[in-house]
Scaffold this motif. Structure first.
Motif, PDB file in Angstrom:
ATOM      1  N   LEU A   1       0.841  -1.038   0.019  1.00 51.68           N
ATOM      2  CA  LEU A   1       0.080   0.111  -0.015  1.00 51.68           C
ATOM      3  C   LEU A   1       1.157   1.248   0.036  1.00 51.68           C
ATOM      4  O   LEU A   1       0.549   2.118  -0.565  1.00 51.68           O
ATOM      5  CB  LEU A   1      -1.042  -0.010   1.057  1.00 51.68           C
ATOM      6  N   LEU A   2       1.963   1.357   0.941  1.00 58.00           N
ATOM      7  CA  LEU A   2       2.711   2.492   0.929  1.00 58.00           C
ATOM      8  C   LEU A   2       3.617   2.699  -0.428  1.00 58.00           C
ATOM      9  O   LEU A   2       3.739   3.642  -0.941  1.00 58.00           O
ATOM     10  CB  LEU A   2       3.816   2.219   1.896  1.00 58.00           C
ATOM     11  N   LEU A   3       3.978   1.621  -0.960  1.00 57.97           N
ATOM     12  CA  LEU A   3       4.678   1.658  -2.360  1.00 57.97           C
ATOM     13  C   LEU A   3       3.869   2.052  -3.451  1.00 57.97           C
ATOM     14  O   LEU A   3       3.981   2.910  -4.427  1.00 57.97           O
ATOM     15  CB  LEU A   3       5.327   0.332  -2.647  1.00 57.97           C
ATOM     16  N   GLN A   4       2.552   1.866  -3.425  1.00 58.13           N
ATOM     17  CA  GLN A   4       1.361   2.284  -4.244  1.00 58.13           C
ATOM     18  C   GLN A   4       1.232   3.987  -4.181  1.00 58.13           C
ATOM     19  O   GLN A   4       1.233   4.526  -5.160  1.00 58.13           O
ATOM     20  CB  GLN A   4       0.138   1.644  -4.404  1.00 58.13           C
ATOM     21  N   ILE A   5       0.895   4.360  -2.728  1.00 58.01           N
ATOM     22  CA  ILE A   5       0.879   5.583  -2.630  1.00 58.01           C
ATOM     23  C   ILE A   5       2.119   6.290  -3.036  1.00 58.01           C
ATOM     24  O   ILE A   5       1.918   7.428  -3.667  1.00 58.01           O
ATOM     25  CB  ILE A   5       0.515   5.890  -1.186  1.00 58.01           C
ATOM     26  N   HIS A   6       3.173   5.774  -2.813  1.00 62.39           N
ATOM     27  CA  HIS A   6       4.490   6.437  -3.298  1.00 62.39           C
ATOM     28  C   HIS A   6       4.522   6.669  -4.843  1.00 62.39           C
ATOM     29  O   HIS A   6       4.942   7.751  -5.270  1.00 62.39           O
ATOM     30  CB  HIS A   6       5.725   5.684  -2.816  1.00 62.39           C
ATOM     31  N   MET A   7       4.112   5.617  -5.603  1.00 63.54           N
ATOM     32  CA  MET A   7       4.124   5.516  -7.037  1.00 63.54           C
ATOM     33  C   MET A   7       3.202   6.502  -7.464  1.00 63.54           C
ATOM     34  O   MET A   7       3.595   7.397  -8.526  1.00 63.54           O
ATOM     35  CB  MET A   7       3.764   4.223  -7.592  1.00 63.54           C
ATOM     36  N   PHE A   8       1.913   6.735  -7.007  1.00 66.46           N
ATOM     37  CA  PHE A   8       1.121   7.540  -7.412  1.00 66.46           C
ATOM     38  C   PHE A   8       1.358   8.918  -6.956  1.00 66.46           C
ATOM     39  O   PHE A   8       1.183   9.958  -7.849  1.00 66.46           O
ATOM     40  CB  PHE A   8      -0.437   7.454  -6.789  1.00 66.46           C
ATOM     41  N   ALA A   9       2.199   9.193  -5.906  1.00 68.31           N
ATOM     42  CA  ALA A   9       2.634  10.464  -5.547  1.00 68.31           C
ATOM     43  C   ALA A   9       3.717  11.323  -6.439  1.00 68.31           C
ATOM     44  O   ALA A   9       3.666  12.303  -6.954  1.00 68.31           O
ATOM     45  CB  ALA A   9       3.180  10.759  -4.160  1.00 68.31           C
ATOM     46  N   ILE A  10       4.580  10.079  -6.845  1.00 66.80           N
ATOM     47  CA  ILE A  10       5.746  10.482  -7.832  1.00 66.80           C
ATOM     48  C   ILE A  10       4.862  10.834  -9.144  1.00 66.80           C
ATOM     49  O   ILE A  10       5.540  11.562  -9.961  1.00 66.80           O
ATOM     50  CB  ILE A  10       6.759   9.229  -8.152  1.00 66.80           C
ATOM     51  N   TYR A  11       4.064   9.965  -9.641  1.00 69.59           N
ATOM     52  CA  TYR A  11       3.164  10.177 -10.950  1.00 69.59           C
ATOM     53  C   TYR A  11       2.575  11.666 -10.904  1.00 69.59           C
ATOM     54  O   TYR A  11       2.661  12.293 -11.981  1.00 69.59           O
ATOM     55  CB  TYR A  11       2.205   9.137 -11.262  1.00 69.59           C
ATOM     56  N   ILE A  12       1.838  12.077  -9.704  1.00 64.77           N
ATOM     57  CA  ILE A  12       1.193  13.240  -9.765  1.00 64.77           C
ATOM     58  C   ILE A  12       2.140  14.244  -9.895  1.00 64.77           C
ATOM     59  O   ILE A  12       2.095  15.456 -10.395  1.00 64.77           O
ATOM     60  CB  ILE A  12       0.122  13.330  -8.557  1.00 64.77           C
ATOM     61  N   ILE A  13       3.403  14.184  -8.836  1.00 65.87           N
ATOM     62  CA  ILE A  13       4.216  15.502  -8.957  1.00 65.87           C
ATOM     63  C   ILE A  13       5.180  15.679 -10.266  1.00 65.87           C
ATOM     64  O   ILE A  13       5.162  16.809 -10.757  1.00 65.87           O
ATOM     65  CB  ILE A  13       5.199  15.228  -7.729  1.00 65.87           C
ATOM     66  N   TYR A  14       5.395  14.542 -10.888  1.00 66.63           N
ATOM     67  CA  TYR A  14       6.288  14.791 -12.007  1.00 66.63           C
ATOM     68  C   TYR A  14       5.320  14.549 -13.194  1.00 66.63           C
ATOM     69  O   TYR A  14       5.531  14.232 -13.937  1.00 66.63           O
ATOM     70  CB  TYR A  14       7.490  13.686 -11.993  1.00 66.63           C
TER      71      TYR A  14
END
Length: 105
Positions: free
Chosen positions: A92-105
């Motif tokens: 779950l944390l890795l998914q949140i991290h992936m989506f956060a990176i996708y949104i930011i960049y």
């Protein structure tokens, strides 16, 4: 093909029945040798050696001690339960991290 995999699938075919009929000596009811196409011998009268262990496990899992069924096995079950939860949270944390990176960049 079935003969190699499971001999019981071809046990009572026509050829075996003809051989069985040829084994009758002077009339019905007399067979000169054991037949390969007869009834099964049935269940054995010996008790299963693992039966006592199964009964003990049933008593353990049916005991009303307030624990859920997936934790009644002891420390091994508790360890597997915690590892499963840990991996789920890590995913779950890795998914949140992936989506956060996708949104930011």
């Amino acid at each position: 093909m079935f003969r190699l995999i499971n001999p019981s699938l071809y046990r009572c075919n026509g050829r075996n029945l003809l051989q069985l009929a040829a084994r009758f000596s002077s009339g019905p009811g007399k067979v000169t040798s054991g037949s390969s196409c007869g009834p099964s011998p049935g269940p054995s009268k010996k008790p299963n050696p693992g039966l006592e262990k199964i009964k003990q496990m049933q008593k353990l899992f049916q005991k009303d001690d307030g624990k859920p069924i997936h934790l009644k096995g002891g420390s091994r079950d508790l360890m597997l339960y915690r590892v499963t939860w840990g991996l789920a949270l890590l995913g779950l944390l890795l998914q949140i991290h992936m989506f956060a990176i996708y949104i930011i960049y």
